[in-house]
Design a protein around this motif. Sequence first.
Motif, PDB file in Angstrom:
ATOM      1  N   GLU A  48       0.826  -1.202   0.000  1.00  0.00           N
ATOM      2  CA  GLU A  48       0.000   0.000   0.000  1.00  0.00           C
ATOM      3  C   GLU A  48       0.862   1.254   0.000  1.00  0.00           C
ATOM      4  O   GLU A  48       0.563   2.238  -0.676  1.00  0.00           O
ATOM      5  N   GLU A  49       1.964   1.216   0.776  1.00  0.00           N
ATOM      6  CA  GLU A  49       2.869   2.357   0.816  1.00  0.00           C
ATOM      7  C   GLU A  49       3.499   2.589  -0.551  1.00  0.00           C
ATOM      8  O   GLU A  49       3.633   3.722  -1.006  1.00  0.00           O
ATOM      9  N   ILE A  50       3.882   1.491  -1.219  1.00  0.00           N
ATOM     10  CA  ILE A  50       4.462   1.607  -2.557  1.00  0.00           C
ATOM     11  C   ILE A  50       3.434   2.181  -3.524  1.00  0.00           C
ATOM     12  O   ILE A  50       3.729   3.059  -4.327  1.00  0.00           O
ATOM     13  N   SER A  51       2.186   1.701  -3.427  1.00  0.00           N
ATOM     14  CA  SER A  51       1.129   2.181  -4.310  1.00  0.00           C
ATOM     15  C   SER A  51       0.866   3.667  -4.084  1.00  0.00           C
ATOM     16  O   SER A  51       0.682   4.427  -5.031  1.00  0.00           O
ATOM     17  N   ASP A  52       0.826   4.093  -2.815  1.00  0.00           N
ATOM     18  CA  ASP A  52       0.621   5.508  -2.507  1.00  0.00           C
ATOM     19  C   ASP A  52       1.762   6.352  -3.057  1.00  0.00           C
ATOM     20  O   ASP A  52       1.550   7.460  -3.548  1.00  0.00           O
ATOM     21  N   ILE A  58       2.873   9.951  -9.940  1.00  0.00           N
ATOM     22  CA  ILE A  58       2.101  10.144 -11.174  1.00  0.00           C
ATOM     23  C   ILE A  58       1.269  11.422 -11.085  1.00  0.00           C
ATOM     24  O   ILE A  58       1.192  12.207 -12.039  1.00  0.00           O
ATOM     25  N   GLU A  59       0.671  11.651  -9.933  1.00  0.00           N
ATOM     26  CA  GLU A  59      -0.139  12.856  -9.738  1.00  0.00           C
ATOM     27  C   GLU A  59       0.716  14.111  -9.880  1.00  0.00           C
ATOM     28  O   GLU A  59       0.298  15.103 -10.486  1.00  0.00           O
ATOM     29  N   LEU A  62       1.648  14.746 -13.623  1.00  0.00           N
ATOM     30  CA  LEU A  62       0.513  15.289 -14.368  1.00  0.00           C
ATOM     31  C   LEU A  62       0.241  16.741 -13.984  1.00  0.00           C
ATOM     32  O   LEU A  62      -0.152  17.555 -14.822  1.00  0.00           O
ATOM     33  N   PHE A  63       0.482  17.067 -12.729  1.00  0.00           N
ATOM     34  CA  PHE A  63       0.210  18.422 -12.245  1.00  0.00           C
ATOM     35  C   PHE A  63       1.183  19.445 -12.831  1.00  0.00           C
ATOM     36  O   PHE A  63       0.785  20.550 -13.212  1.00  0.00           O
ATOM     37  N   ILE A  64       2.466  19.087 -12.913  1.00  0.00           N
ATOM     38  CA  ILE A  64       3.475  20.062 -13.340  1.00  0.00           C
ATOM     39  C   ILE A  64       3.567  20.195 -14.858  1.00  0.00           C
ATOM     40  O   ILE A  64       4.150  21.158 -15.360  1.00  0.00           O
ATOM     41  N   SER A  65       2.999  19.248 -15.595  1.00  0.00           N
ATOM     42  CA  SER A  65       3.135  19.267 -17.050  1.00  0.00           C
ATOM     43  C   SER A  65       2.038  20.105 -17.695  1.00  0.00           C
ATOM     44  O   SER A  65       0.862  19.990 -17.353  1.00  0.00           O
ATOM     45  N   GLY A  83       3.217  -0.300 -17.819  1.00  0.00           N
ATOM     46  CA  GLY A  83       2.174   0.557 -18.368  1.00  0.00           C
ATOM     47  C   GLY A  83       0.808   0.238 -17.791  1.00  0.00           C
ATOM     48  O   GLY A  83      -0.004   1.129 -17.546  1.00  0.00           O
ATOM     49  N   ALA A  84       0.548  -1.058 -17.558  1.00  0.00           N
ATOM     50  CA  ALA A  84      -0.736  -1.472 -16.983  1.00  0.00           C
ATOM     51  C   ALA A  84      -0.907  -0.915 -15.575  1.00  0.00           C
ATOM     52  O   ALA A  84      -1.998  -0.481 -15.186  1.00  0.00           O
ATOM     53  N   GLU A  85       0.176  -0.921 -14.801  1.00  0.00           N
ATOM     54  CA  GLU A  85       0.116  -0.388 -13.439  1.00  0.00           C
ATOM     55  C   GLU A  85      -0.119   1.122 -13.453  1.00  0.00           C
ATOM     56  O   GLU A  85      -0.866   1.652 -12.625  1.00  0.00           O
ATOM     57  N   VAL A  86       0.505   1.811 -14.401  1.00  0.00           N
ATOM     58  CA  VAL A  86       0.304   3.256 -14.520  1.00  0.00           C
ATOM     59  C   VAL A  86      -1.158   3.560 -14.828  1.00  0.00           C
ATOM     60  O   VAL A  86      -1.773   4.441 -14.221  1.00  0.00           O
ATOM     61  N   LYS A  87      -1.724   2.817 -15.767  1.00  0.00           N
ATOM     62  CA  LYS A  87      -3.134   3.014 -16.116  1.00  0.00           C
ATOM     63  C   LYS A  87      -4.042   2.761 -14.918  1.00  0.00           C
ATOM     64  O   LYS A  87      -5.019   3.494 -14.700  1.00  0.00           O
ATOM     65  N   ALA A  88      -3.715   1.725 -14.145  1.00  0.00           N
ATOM     66  CA  ALA A  88      -4.529   1.393 -12.971  1.00  0.00           C
ATOM     67  C   ALA A  88      -4.485   2.517 -11.939  1.00  0.00           C
ATOM     68  O   ALA A  88      -5.511   2.885 -11.352  1.00  0.00           O
ATOM     69  N   VAL A  89      -3.299   3.080 -11.726  1.00  0.00           N
ATOM     70  CA  VAL A  89      -3.156   4.173 -10.756  1.00  0.00           C
ATOM     71  C   VAL A  89      -3.908   5.413 -11.233  1.00  0.00           C
ATOM     72  O   VAL A  89      -4.576   6.090 -10.445  1.00  0.00           O
ATOM     73  N   ILE A  90      -3.806   5.715 -12.525  1.00  0.00           N
ATOM     74  CA  ILE A  90      -4.523   6.871 -13.070  1.00  0.00           C
ATOM     75  C   ILE A  90      -6.029   6.692 -12.905  1.00  0.00           C
ATOM     76  O   ILE A  90      -6.753   7.643 -12.586  1.00  0.00           O
ATOM     77  N   LYS A  91      -6.505   5.471 -13.095  1.00  0.00           N
ATOM     78  CA  LYS A  91      -7.926   5.186 -12.905  1.00  0.00           C
ATOM     79  C   LYS A  91      -8.341   5.432 -11.459  1.00  0.00           C
ATOM     80  O   LYS A  91      -9.414   5.990 -11.187  1.00  0.00           O
TER      81      LYS A  91
END
Length: 256
Positions: A48-52, A58-59, A62-65, A83-91
């Motif tokens: 969970e810590e890694i996911s956070d 990622i947040e 996206l904010f600075i760009s 890439g799948a993990e990135v998509k999951a986090v963005i979701k």
Amino acid sequence: MENVSTQQFLDEIVQEEVQKQLIEAPQKNIQEDVVQEVQAGEQNVQQEEISDHIKGVIETLLFISEKPVTLDQIKGALETVSGAEVKAVIKVLQNDYQERKSGMTIIEIAGGYQMLSNPVYATYIREFYKTKHKERLSKPALESLAIIAYKQPVTRSDIELIRGVNSDGVVNHLLSKELLKTVGRKDVAGRPYLYGTTKQFLEYFGLKSLKDLPKLEEFPSLLPPEEVEERPVVNEKPKQEKQEQESVEEKKNESQ
């Protein structure tokens, strides 16, 4: 009898050992289960810590760009994420923003992802920029604004007397931009309006108060003619002419 007693004694020992093992076995299994649960819990917490952490990275990206960020760009920053993990986090982020009615949203656009303001609050954004947008003022507007800032309260006639041209359009424009306001009427024939600067005027020029304005003496064009002192003109001879005159005088002295 002795043999029977010995046999009974041995049977009792065996029975006690069996019972002991039967009692300890479940306890041992329970302890092992507890250890496994603790280890699994620690792994879940760590995951969970890694996911956070990944979500935060990622947040932030996206904010600075200012442009859409591609999956490859995000993967390049995180390195160990697919890439799948990135998509999951963005979701997850998208759902989180939607659930709490956030002012931000993440959309997929032009082959990447971009963080934008929530369209629900577009009206408030327009109102904000309507009052805060800093428009560049024309030279006539700046001249009139300077006269009013230093001489306030003033009438339109006062402004035109210094500028030498009609200032109706300029004053109306400054009023519409809320850089000027009417502060009363002059007690003369016709009772013309008196104008002064506003809080928006201070914000526009980054001033704390009117005391922070430059000295009026630095702007002679804003001073009445009788207050403008003419700069004395010093009539100096050119250096070469002065040297020639000194040379002639030296020759005269030598001849004498």
